[in-house]
Design a protein around this motif. Sequence first.
Motif, PDB file in Angstrom:
ATOM      1  N   TYR A  89      20.249  39.383 -59.926  1.00 49.93           N
ATOM      2  CA  TYR A  89      20.325  40.518 -60.476  1.00 49.93           C
ATOM      3  C   TYR A  89      18.887  41.372 -60.679  1.00 49.93           C
ATOM      4  O   TYR A  89      18.054  40.551 -60.906  1.00 49.93           O
ATOM      5  CB  TYR A  89      20.860  40.594 -62.014  1.00 49.93           C
ATOM      6  N   VAL A 106      17.391  44.030 -62.997  1.00 52.51           N
ATOM      7  CA  VAL A 106      18.002  44.986 -64.113  1.00 52.51           C
ATOM      8  C   VAL A 106      16.895  45.842 -64.433  1.00 52.51           C
ATOM      9  O   VAL A 106      15.706  45.709 -64.850  1.00 52.51           O
ATOM     10  CB  VAL A 106      17.768  43.896 -65.368  1.00 52.51           C
ATOM     11  N   PHE A 131      21.025  37.589 -70.533  1.00 55.23           N
ATOM     12  CA  PHE A 131      20.683  37.470 -68.938  1.00 55.23           C
ATOM     13  C   PHE A 131      20.014  36.048 -69.288  1.00 55.23           C
ATOM     14  O   PHE A 131      20.175  35.269 -67.939  1.00 55.23           O
ATOM     15  CB  PHE A 131      19.605  38.406 -68.573  1.00 55.23           C
ATOM     16  N   CYS A 139      16.953  36.567 -62.215  1.00 60.30           N
ATOM     17  CA  CYS A 139      17.055  38.287 -62.505  1.00 60.30           C
ATOM     18  C   CYS A 139      15.541  38.534 -62.546  1.00 60.30           C
ATOM     19  O   CYS A 139      14.667  37.831 -62.817  1.00 60.30           O
ATOM     20  CB  CYS A 139      17.469  38.203 -63.990  1.00 60.30           C
ATOM     21  N   TYR A 152      13.307  42.247 -63.833  1.00 60.43           N
ATOM     22  CA  TYR A 152      13.303  43.356 -64.567  1.00 60.43           C
ATOM     23  C   TYR A 152      12.286  44.375 -63.905  1.00 60.43           C
ATOM     24  O   TYR A 152      11.000  44.117 -64.077  1.00 60.43           O
ATOM     25  CB  TYR A 152      13.010  42.756 -65.865  1.00 60.43           C
TER      26      TYR A 152
END
Length: 337
Positions: free
Chosen positions: A122, A124, A137, A144, A146
């Motif tokens: 992901y 984000v 998360f 992930c 960010y």
Amino acid sequence: MKYKAKDIARELGVSPATVSLVLNNKPGVGAEKREEIMKKIMELDCEYLLKDNGFNRGDIGLVIYKCGGSIIDEYPFFNYLSESLNRAIEKNNYTMTMMYLDKDMPLNERYVALENFRYAGYIVYAVEMYPEDMDIFTRLNVPCVYLDNPFPSLAVDTVTVDNYLGIYQEFEYLYHMGHREFGYIKSKVPILCFEERMNAFEDCLRRWGIKCRPEHVMEVGYLESETERDIEAYLEKQKDLPTVFMADNDLLACRAVQAFKRNGIKVPDDVSVVGFDNRPICSFTEPKVTTVQLPGDEMGEMAVELLMQRLGNKRKHTAKYKLGTKLIINESVKNLV
């Protein structure tokens, strides 16, 4: 204690086969029961039972995370990132799917929404997020990255703009243009990048030996109607204006330019204004607003690069990339020298 599927089944009074279907992300369980089982998995901290079989390994999820939505809905910077993100993701033989999550949704519902797709990883868009919003998360078993939030206290991968550099570039330019009375247009919506910009502004005042005057800090709401209302109220109360206002972003700066003009205050003759972000609105405002440009394409490309490193197990440590800004000189600053 390490839980097994049968333990979860016993806790909920369902069959182990039902729990197994959920753990393997397979059909055959109703939405309500699936959500109940996922909630219990979270409560017992046994996400390790979730199998990889259901992962869509060819997709990367772009999550737009809303905590109130004021910033995202009113000024969607992620729109300028999505093209570079999609291009970089496709270059790595993945596809991108965008999804929205809202903090107002119950935690288990947000988690179920992510687990129902179970992407390979992901990215984000986290501009509205704070550390307390990270729990969902950290429970995922996929990497992930960010965007647009540094999360300085958390060991997570981030790609952000250097807000301090942007404010310093503007302040130095304004100082050399002869400005010594500085004001600031500050959003009432608290997000981390705005806090960094305000802190940098205060640091610049100290570094250049300029007194900070609280009456020159204009706090405004973020929605257009709120911004206009608060600027009007400020101008009614405060007649002694600084020579220049810096702002949290272009949206607030450009609205201030329009409000000043309605009140007979000429920009830049009576007061100068600078923004932050270099959004298209700066070119539509009369006069065009001086600002700093964000490295949008580079931010997207770097986020994908960090995610690919994680997916390829090429890096174990946390990486936090901060990209520089560029001063864009337009027509909204008066030369006082």
